[in-house]
Design a protein around this motif. Structure first.
Motif, mmCIF file in Angstrom:
data_model
loop_
_atom_site.group_PDB
_atom_site.id
_atom_site.type_symbol
_atom_site.label_atom_id
_atom_site.label_comp_id
_atom_site.label_asym_id
_atom_site.label_seq_id
_atom_site.Cartn_x
_atom_site.Cartn_y
_atom_site.Cartn_z
ATOM 1 N N MET A 84 -2.287 -5.457 -3.627
ATOM 2 C CA MET A 84 -2.864 -5.153 -2.255
ATOM 3 C C MET A 84 -2.874 -6.369 -1.342
ATOM 4 N N LEU A 109 -7.530 0.124 4.526
ATOM 5 C CA LEU A 109 -6.958 -0.499 3.306
ATOM 6 C C LEU A 109 -8.201 -0.985 2.383
ATOM 7 N N THR A 129 -5.567 5.620 -2.924
ATOM 8 C CA THR A 129 -5.161 4.438 -2.633
ATOM 9 C C THR A 129 -5.227 3.253 -3.607
ATOM 10 N N LEU A 130 -4.760 2.233 -3.137
ATOM 11 C CA LEU A 130 -4.647 0.887 -3.951
ATOM 12 C C LEU A 130 -6.032 0.636 -4.247
ATOM 13 N N THR A 131 -6.914 0.697 -3.247
ATOM 14 C CA THR A 131 -8.332 0.337 -3.440
ATOM 15 C C THR A 131 -9.119 1.054 -4.630
ATOM 16 N N THR A 182 -0.966 4.815 -0.041
ATOM 17 C CA THR A 182 -1.640 3.882 0.969
ATOM 18 C C THR A 182 -0.728 3.728 2.032
#
Length: 558
Positions: free
Chosen positions: A261, A223, A236-238, A68
């Motif tokens: 996040m 993001l 990614t974090l998502t 990320t």
């Protein structure tokens, strides 16, 4: 003043204060509704199993957080380079096609990030037309002999997101360049600064706050992305939140990742504010003259036009043309399927309902500040707009927790009282999804309404009050008509944002309920790109509406 007039004036003042308190109470409730998902997310993350945190820190968060941060760093650098250079190009120079470039550079805003990834995955496929033409020119016969680097990579994701999100920097930076007075440029020239150094020594330092704001917006959109990152193989974090919840059915783990996040978003906002903490401006009494662009002729002018066209071609023209061709092929082969029509209807209905609610809530939040200015109303207004800074995945996780608990309470109560089950009433009806849209995009109409109301002199309110109108009547007769243009533009932006929103829609939509965005996501995940071309083209075409509005506003401001 007669004694008989005093009681009537006091009654009018008391009625005005009472109505003002009512608007303030409604604004407070709205702020609480927006804040509830954030608080529920923190509660779920902190009260989840303590065994999850060591697992997340050891196996999930290091990879997801590293990728990320790499993605945000790369996208941030690219949007600064493209957005700032194009903003200076169309502001400081006059060349053939400049008036067209001013609005054409906004067009990539119409393409959601997951659509550009979907389009370029097919365009740049090893056996696709693009690489086939290159191999034919170079004399190769198969992908085994020659192929371009795979677009499914961190580099590919950074490049595609950068060419879609740069308009956030372009809009804010160009507005700053346009407001820089010509006398500042002339003063720099008289002090010995060369024309080539004006940008680096005068224009760019003054535009740093605008660049910081644009970069922060672009990074929050990056993001929030889930489709492009997943399609291009970037974890990614998502993406981690989505897979943890949907694939592993682990809501506490998803809440804990979503909380990480949220901390990252707060860090982005803090860095943006820190970057412009010492920026101050002084305004002289002398009238500033407008910035006069330098005329470019011949080869220099056409070279400037070509440089400006590159991001437009990559970010809009190529993917939109591909979608149009593929949609036409699909339409000629199979027509318009009933499933796609129903999905379009679902998209329009949900987006329209959410837009009306968001507009109403935004007006209430802004008008409460107008009626009762003070610290309390200001805090309520700011709290009602924090959802726009949170990614859709974070909002969706936070909403699911209280809404699911309320669904269970309603179901148990109906069974006890009436003997039948209501099931997932709020989630199954789409109310939870509309709630997510409302919390996510309330900042748009709230900001537009506040800006519109601020342009109306307070004397108008006093005149209306002296004629017997209360606060609600003043709003209906004066504020709403004078602010309708700003509110209409905000409503259009909210509608398009709701239609394009993917993470919250994926996580909160009812069973067997599809929108154009989720249909496109499902087809692209299965690799059946031709099935999703019509849905993708529809999203892009509708997404051009706010771009047209922004272009018209930009021309008027210029």
């Amino acid at each position: 003043m007669t004694y008989t007039a005093l009681p009537r004036s006091f009654r009018m003042l008391a009625a005005h204060r009472k109505v003002g308190r009512l608007w303030l109470c409604m604004a407070t409730v709205i702020a609480a509704l927006v804040l509830t998902p954030i608080l529920a997310l923190g509660w779920q993350a902190l009260h989840g199993s303590s065994d999850l945190w060591p697992h997340l820190f050891a196996f999930v968060l290091p990879t997801a957080l590293t990728q990320t941060l790499m993605l945000l760093f790369g996208v941030g650098i690219l949007v600064i380079l493209i957005g700032t250079s194009t903003a200076w190009l169309v502001t400081a120079y006059d060349f053939p096609g400049r008036s067209m470039m001013e609005w054409a550079l906004l067009l990539p805003l119409a393409v959601p990030t997951y659509i550009i990834a979907y389009a370029y995955l097919d365009i740049l496929h090893p056996i696709g037309v693009f690489q086939g033409v290159i191999r034919a020119v170079l004399g190769y016969s198969s992908p085994r002999e020659f192929r371009l680097p795979d677009i499914r990579s961190m580099t590919g994701c950074i490049i595609l997101l950068g060419f879609v999100l740069y308009p956030y920097v372009y809009i804010t930076t160009r507005a700053m360049f346009l407001t820089q007075a010509a006398n500042l440029i002339e003063a720099a020239r008289t002090l010995g600064t060369r024309r080539s150094g004006i940008f680096w020594r005068v224009a760019l330092p003054l535009a740093r706050p605008a660049i910081a704001v644009g970069v922060a917006l672009a990074l929050m959109e990056a993001l929030n992305d889930i489709g492009a990152s997943e399609f291009l193989g970037v974890k990614t974090l998502t993406v981690s939140v989505y897979t943890t919840w949907v694939t592993r059915s682990d809501l506490p783990g998803a809440a804990q990742i979503a909380l990480a996040m949220l901390f990252l978003v707060i860090a982005l906002i803090v860095v943006e504010r820190w970057a412009r903490r010492r920026q101050r401006y002084s305004v002289t009494a002398q009238r500033n003259r407008n910035f006069v662009p330098r005329k470019l002729r011949g080869f220099a002018g056409w070279a400037a036009l070509c440089c400006g066209l590159v991001p437009v071609l990559i970010g809009f023209v190529i993917p939109a043309s591909y979608l149009a061709v593929e949609a036409w092929k699909r339409f000629r082969a199979a027509g318009l399927s009933e499933r796609l029509v129903s999905e379009a209807a679902n998209t329009i209905i949900m987006s329209a309902v959410a837009t009306m609610i968001v507009l109403a809530f935004g007006i209430i939040a802004a008008y409460a500040v107008r009626l009762r200015p003070g610290r309390f109303s200001g805090v309520a207004f700011r709290l009602s707009t924090i959802g726009y800074a949170a990614p859709g995945t974070v909002i969706a996780i936070g909403i699911l927790i209280p809404v699911a608990a309320l669904d269970r309470f309603i179901d148990r109560s109906m069974i006890d009282w009436f003997g039948f089950s209501t099931g997932l009433l709020l989630i199954g009806s789409g109310a939870a999804l509309i709630y997510a849209y409302t919390a996510r995009f309330l900042a748009i109409p709230a900001g537009a309404a506040e800006a519109g109301f601020s342009r109306i002199p307070i004397s108008f309110d006093q005149a209306a009050r002296s004629l017997g109108q209360n606060a609600t009547g003043t709003f209906r007769q004066i504020h709403l008509p004078l602010s309708k243009a700003a509110l209409a533009a905000a409503g259009l932006l909210v509608f398009v944002d709701c239609m394009k929103e993917l993470p919250a829609t994926l996580l909160l939509r009812p069973l067997n309920f599809e929108t154009l965005a989720t249909h496109l996501y499902g087809e692209a995940a299965r690799g059946t790109y031709e099935e999703a071309s019509i849905a993708a083209l529809a999203i892009v075409l509708i997404g051009t509406l706010p771009v047209i509005v922004l272009a018209r506003v930009g021309r008027q401001k210029s």
